[in-house]
Design a protein around this motif. Structure first.
Motif, PDB file in Angstrom:
ATOM      1  N   ASN A   9       0.786  -1.237   0.000  1.00 29.70           N
ATOM      2  CA  ASN A   9       0.000   0.000   0.000  1.00 29.70           C
ATOM      3  C   ASN A   9       0.814   1.283   0.000  1.00 29.70           C
ATOM      4  OD1 ASN A   9      -3.005  -0.783   0.286  1.00 29.70           O
ATOM      5  ND2 ASN A   9      -1.999  -2.083   1.805  1.00 29.70           N
ATOM      6  N   THR A  10       2.096   1.204   0.348  1.00 27.25           N
ATOM      7  CA  THR A  10       2.878   2.434   0.431  1.00 27.25           C
ATOM      8  C   THR A  10       2.942   3.151  -0.917  1.00 27.25           C
ATOM      9  OG1 THR A  10       4.994   3.421   1.061  1.00 27.25           O
ATOM     10  CG2 THR A  10       5.072   1.252   0.003  1.00 27.25           C
ATOM     11  N   LYS A  11       2.784   4.444  -0.868  1.00 23.47           N
ATOM     12  CA  LYS A  11       2.862   5.285  -2.069  1.00 23.47           C
ATOM     13  C   LYS A  11       4.105   6.171  -2.025  1.00 23.47           C
ATOM     14  CE  LYS A  11      -1.148   3.900  -3.698  1.00 23.47           C
ATOM     15  NZ  LYS A  11      -1.496   2.951  -2.625  1.00 23.47           N
ATOM     16  N   LEU A  12       5.006   5.878  -1.103  1.00 25.05           N
ATOM     17  CA  LEU A  12       6.219   6.679  -0.961  1.00 25.05           C
ATOM     18  C   LEU A  12       7.164   6.431  -2.132  1.00 25.05           C
ATOM     19  CD1 LEU A  12       6.816   6.126   2.853  1.00 25.05           C
ATOM     20  CD2 LEU A  12       5.981   8.220   1.754  1.00 25.05           C
ATOM     21  N   ASN A  13       8.021   7.402  -2.393  1.00 25.66           N
ATOM     22  CA  ASN A  13       8.971   7.340  -3.492  1.00 25.66           C
ATOM     23  C   ASN A  13       9.949   6.174  -3.283  1.00 25.66           C
ATOM     24  OD1 ASN A  13      11.051   7.749  -5.343  1.00 25.66           O
ATOM     25  ND2 ASN A  13      10.896   9.962  -5.242  1.00 25.66           N
ATOM     26  N   LYS A  14       9.905   5.195  -4.175  1.00 23.35           N
ATOM     27  CA  LYS A  14      10.753   4.019  -4.048  1.00 23.35           C
ATOM     28  C   LYS A  14      12.105   4.166  -4.736  1.00 23.35           C
ATOM     29  CE  LYS A  14       6.742   0.948  -3.715  1.00 23.35           C
ATOM     30  NZ  LYS A  14       6.017  -0.198  -4.299  1.00 23.35           N
ATOM     31  N   LYS A  15      12.259   5.232  -5.511  1.00 21.58           N
ATOM     32  CA  LYS A  15      13.505   5.421  -6.261  1.00 21.58           C
ATOM     33  C   LYS A  15      14.516   6.290  -5.519  1.00 21.58           C
ATOM     34  CE  LYS A  15      11.325   4.884 -10.816  1.00 21.58           C
ATOM     35  NZ  LYS A  15      11.075   5.514 -12.142  1.00 21.58           N
ATOM     36  N   PHE A  16      14.032   7.235  -4.712  1.00 19.85           N
ATOM     37  CA  PHE A  16      14.946   8.157  -4.034  1.00 19.85           C
ATOM     38  C   PHE A  16      15.904   7.391  -3.123  1.00 19.85           C
ATOM     39  CE2 PHE A  16      15.971  10.943  -0.414  1.00 19.85           C
ATOM     40  CZ  PHE A  16      16.589  11.987  -1.088  1.00 19.85           C
ATOM     41  N   ARG A  17      17.197   7.537  -3.377  1.00 18.04           N
ATOM     42  CA  ARG A  17      18.246   6.902  -2.585  1.00 18.04           C
ATOM     43  C   ARG A  17      17.929   5.444  -2.275  1.00 18.04           C
ATOM     44  NH1 ARG A  17      19.786  12.148   1.245  1.00 18.04           N
ATOM     45  NH2 ARG A  17      20.633  13.358  -0.487  1.00 18.04           N
ATOM     46  N   ASN A  18      17.564   4.740  -3.345  1.00 13.40           N
ATOM     47  CA  ASN A  18      17.343   3.299  -3.261  1.00 13.40           C
ATOM     48  C   ASN A  18      16.285   2.930  -2.223  1.00 13.40           C
ATOM     49  OD1 ASN A  18      17.858   0.690  -4.192  1.00 13.40           O
ATOM     50  ND2 ASN A  18      19.387   0.289  -2.616  1.00 13.40           N
ATOM     51  N   GLY A  19      15.229   3.719  -2.171  1.00 16.66           N
ATOM     52  CA  GLY A  19      14.095   3.384  -1.310  1.00 16.66           C
ATOM     53  C   GLY A  19      14.156   3.979   0.086  1.00 16.66           C
TER      54      GLY A  19
END
Length: 306
Positions: free
Chosen positions: A81-91
């Motif tokens: 469910n998380t919608k947080l940015n998964k790309k920024f600094r490898n998660g």
């Protein structure tokens, strides 16, 4: 009900304080310095949640810590469910929130009470095993978020820096996670929990009321319970600078723009105790006040070790 409550208090008294650290997804090398400091402070129960392939990196402390494989815990609800940015600094943002769920599952599975969770760049300078914590969630609030209409953050949203959390038992942390907003980070979510559940929380003091900060508020009110202060983030940033990925070159002397306390108004001193430990103090109205934690935002912990 009274019997259950008495049993809980008994467990709090009879159990040593449990320290919990988490390094999943990305191994944060500075956790090694953090663990070494905890051992010097004579903490007995140290749990480290980290991926199994990282276990060898902590072999040096295998007799002093309990290594926990996060794969044994079911946190698929958060992952899905998380919608947080998964790309920024490898998660980075995902792992920052995920660790709260892992801590919660560890406490539940091991039936732990009387727990402190610290981030890997937060150094403790005192052993709190004999401190009588209340049956509430302790957290650090350092100010209010800036108004940001795009992110839906208003000026009355508290910013919680969860560098240190005191967790009496599974129930208190579970309650904080029950209404977790999967579109927002851990700082916003815990700040929101505090805002809506002040009767269930206690804020760590980040300042003592003084001539330069003459307020009785959530930032100073609990000072008399500790006779010292805790660094949410701004002291460590001021003394050691910020993460070099944020600002290149030396950023020592950085003044946190959100924190209500401006620590450049105070002097700091290192005092060596009778065990040879180098401990930080803040000078307030000519009084030397212990600083119980430093949030070393630069990730260079070595200059600040005891």
């Amino acid at each position: 009900m009274k019997i259950i409550f008495k049993k809980f208090i008994y467990n709090i008294i009879m159990n040593n304080l449990n320290i919990i650290l988490v390094s999943v997804g990305n191994f944060q090398e500075y956790i090694i310095d953090n663990i070494s400091q905890l051992i010097k402070l004579e903490y007995k129960n140290i749990y480290v949640i980290t991926n199994k392939h990282f276990f060898p990196k902590l072999d040096i402390y295998k007799d002093n810590i309990k290594l926990i494989d996060p794969d044994q815990y079911n946190i698929t609800n958060f992952k899905n469910n998380t919608k947080l940015n998964k790309k920024f600094r490898n998660g980075f943002w995902v792992y920052a929130s995920m660790r709260l769920y892992l801590v919660c599952e560890l406490i539940k599975k091991e039936n732990l009470v009387n727990c402190i969770h610290i981030e890997n760049d937060v150094l403790l300078y005192k052993n709190f095993e004999s401190y009588n914590f209340e049956n509430k969630l302790y957290l650090s609030i350092d100010g209010l978020f800036w108004i940001n209409e795009k992110k839906g953050i208003l000026s009355n949203d508290f910013r919680c820096i969860p560098g240190i959390l005191y967790i009496p038992s599974y129930n208190e942390l579970k309650l904080a996670l029950d209404n977790f907003n999967y579109t927002k980070d851990d700082m916003f979510n815990l700040g929101e929990f505090y805002k809506n559940n002040k009767d269930k929380c206690i804020t760590f003091p980040i300042i003592k009321k003084n001539s330069k900060y003459n307020y009785d508020d959530i930032y100073s009110t609990n000072y008399n319970n500790f006779n010292g202060i805790f660094d949410a983030a701004a002291i460590g940033q001021y003394l050691g600078g910020v993460d070099p990925r944020n600002i290149k070159g030396s950023s020592v002397g950085f003044i946190n723009e959100v924190c209500v306390v401006k620590y450049n108004n105070y002097n700091f001193e290192i005092i060596i105790d009778n065990k040879g430990h180098k401990l930080p103090y803040i000078i307030i109205n000519n009084e030397k006040i212990p600083v119980y934690t430093l949030h070393i935002h630069s990730k260079n912990l070595k200059p600040f070790l005891i």
